[in-house]
Design an enzyme around this catalytic site. Sequence first.
Site, PDB file in Angstrom:
ATOM      1  N   ARG A 271      49.212   5.584  48.822  1.00 11.15           N
ATOM      2  CA  ARG A 271      49.594   6.917  48.321  1.00 11.15           C
ATOM      3  C   ARG A 271      50.970   6.892  47.675  1.00 11.15           C
ATOM      4  NH1 ARG A 271      45.362   6.723  52.231  1.00 11.15           N
ATOM      5  NH2 ARG A 271      44.074   8.587  51.943  1.00 11.15           N
ATOM      6  N   SER A 272      51.632   5.751  47.675  1.00 18.44           N
ATOM      7  CA  SER A 272      52.983   5.663  47.133  1.00 18.44           C
ATOM      8  C   SER A 272      53.077   6.067  45.656  1.00 18.44           C
ATOM      9  CB  SER A 272      53.540   4.249  47.324  1.00 18.44           C
ATOM     10  OG  SER A 272      53.765   3.991  48.700  1.00 18.44           O
TER      11      SER A 272
ATOM     12  N   LYS B   3      55.163  -8.013  53.864  1.00 18.43           N
ATOM     13  CA  LYS B   3      56.454  -7.550  54.405  1.00 18.43           C
ATOM     14  C   LYS B   3      57.284  -8.671  55.029  1.00 18.43           C
ATOM     15  CE  LYS B   3      55.487  -2.685  55.423  1.00 18.43           C
ATOM     16  NZ  LYS B   3      55.561  -1.653  56.490  1.00 18.43           N
TER      17      LYS B   3
ATOM     18  N   ASN C 113      60.423  -3.883  53.334  1.00 15.67           N
ATOM     19  CA  ASN C 113      59.409  -3.092  52.622  1.00 15.67           C
ATOM     20  C   ASN C 113      59.938  -2.485  51.334  1.00 15.67           C
ATOM     21  OD1 ASN C 113      60.968  -0.924  53.500  1.00 15.67           O
ATOM     22  ND2 ASN C 113      59.224   0.305  54.142  1.00 15.67           N
TER      23      ASN C 113
ATOM     24  N   ASP D  36      61.216   1.828  56.983  1.00 18.97           N
ATOM     25  CA  ASP D  36      60.287   2.381  57.970  1.00 18.97           C
ATOM     26  C   ASP D  36      61.034   3.134  59.074  1.00 18.97           C
ATOM     27  OD1 ASP D  36      57.952   1.538  56.749  1.00 18.97           O
ATOM     28  OD2 ASP D  36      57.890  -0.362  57.820  1.00 18.97           O
TER      29      ASP D  36
ATOM     30  N   GLY E 242      52.660   0.023  72.125  1.00 21.07           N
ATOM     31  CA  GLY E 242      52.355  -1.033  71.169  1.00 21.07           C
ATOM     32  C   GLY E 242      53.548  -1.912  70.892  1.00 21.07           C
ATOM     33  N   ALA E 243      53.292  -3.197  70.634  1.00 21.89           N
ATOM     34  CA  ALA E 243      54.380  -4.153  70.399  1.00 21.89           C
ATOM     35  C   ALA E 243      54.145  -4.969  69.136  1.00 21.89           C
ATOM     36  CB  ALA E 243      54.522  -5.082  71.614  1.00 21.89           C
TER      37      ALA E 243
ATOM     38  N   ALA F  78      54.908  -2.533  63.557  1.00 23.78           N
ATOM     39  CA  ALA F  78      55.397  -1.160  63.418  1.00 23.78           C
ATOM     40  C   ALA F  78      56.335  -0.790  64.553  1.00 23.78           C
ATOM     41  CB  ALA F  78      54.220  -0.191  63.363  1.00 23.78           C
TER      42      ALA F  78
ATOM     43  N   GLY G  75      51.896  11.522  61.676  1.00 24.07           N
ATOM     44  CA  GLY G  75      52.523  10.375  61.027  1.00 24.07           C
ATOM     45  C   GLY G  75      52.715  10.475  59.531  1.00 24.07           C
TER      46      GLY G  75
END
Length: 277
Positions: free
Chosen positions: A18-19, A68, A89, A105, A131-132, A135, A243
């Site tokens: 969508r950038s 990235k 990024n 980010d 989560g690890a 992100a 988000g």
Amino acid sequence: MIHVKKAFVIGHPIKHSRSPLIHGTWIAEHRIDGSYEAIDVAPEALPAFVDSIRAGAFVGGNVTIPHKEAVFALCDSVDPLARTIGAVNTLVAQPEGRIHGFNTDYMGFLGNLDQNAPGWSDRRVRAIVLGAGGAARAVLVALRERGFSEIVLLNRTVDKAVALAAEIGGPVVAGALGEFASYAAGAGLVVNTTSIGMHDTRFEDLELGLLSRTALVTDIVYVPLVTPLLADARALGLRTVDGLGMLLHQAIPGFEAWFGVRPAVTRELRARVEATL
């Protein structure tokens, strides 16, 4: 019209991005003589593409999966926080063919919460990060920089969480996802950095009811916009932030670096992007 300044987003694949919509909206809004395009670059073609930036083909651009980490090594200079995150990024072309890389980010994460949950970090009590993966790195750095005194990193694979916590340092402690109940009561923020929530997946046995009524729950997933985690939190009367705002806010620093104008995330822009989800 000749485009004086050309920017890009590269990935493989890249059609879903969508950038171009985000940056294209800002280019038109500020009447900038420039362009922003999505370019599919296969991993083996990445060095040659970076060489084209050095040659002056672009003023810079964004980098997404799977580049990235790989583009990190191709930069001439890298922002210290991007070095901590371990990924770049955003690229900015500099004089004499040099390229500077940074990571927006963490800026997008903070900007999203600052806009949509004002005062969320005033108390800086315990934050729980789920989560690890890649992100999580940006979120952990963001919370550390914002001054949180305790950041609990929970992951299904505990060893991975332990390793990441040690790497990021500071107030980050690691545990198993199943330990959520042990930390929930004292937490003011819960952040999901995993892909759980996409494709009808959901967390099992995550006891959100143990959280304080003033706790904020946020998700970096934005498809769907309201993930099962956010739906469950809302049903309990907890504050939530989706988000999509992170995607929008992480685009601001790059646009400003390339085109010299700091754009704003407006309701109109959000509505345009939301309509494509």
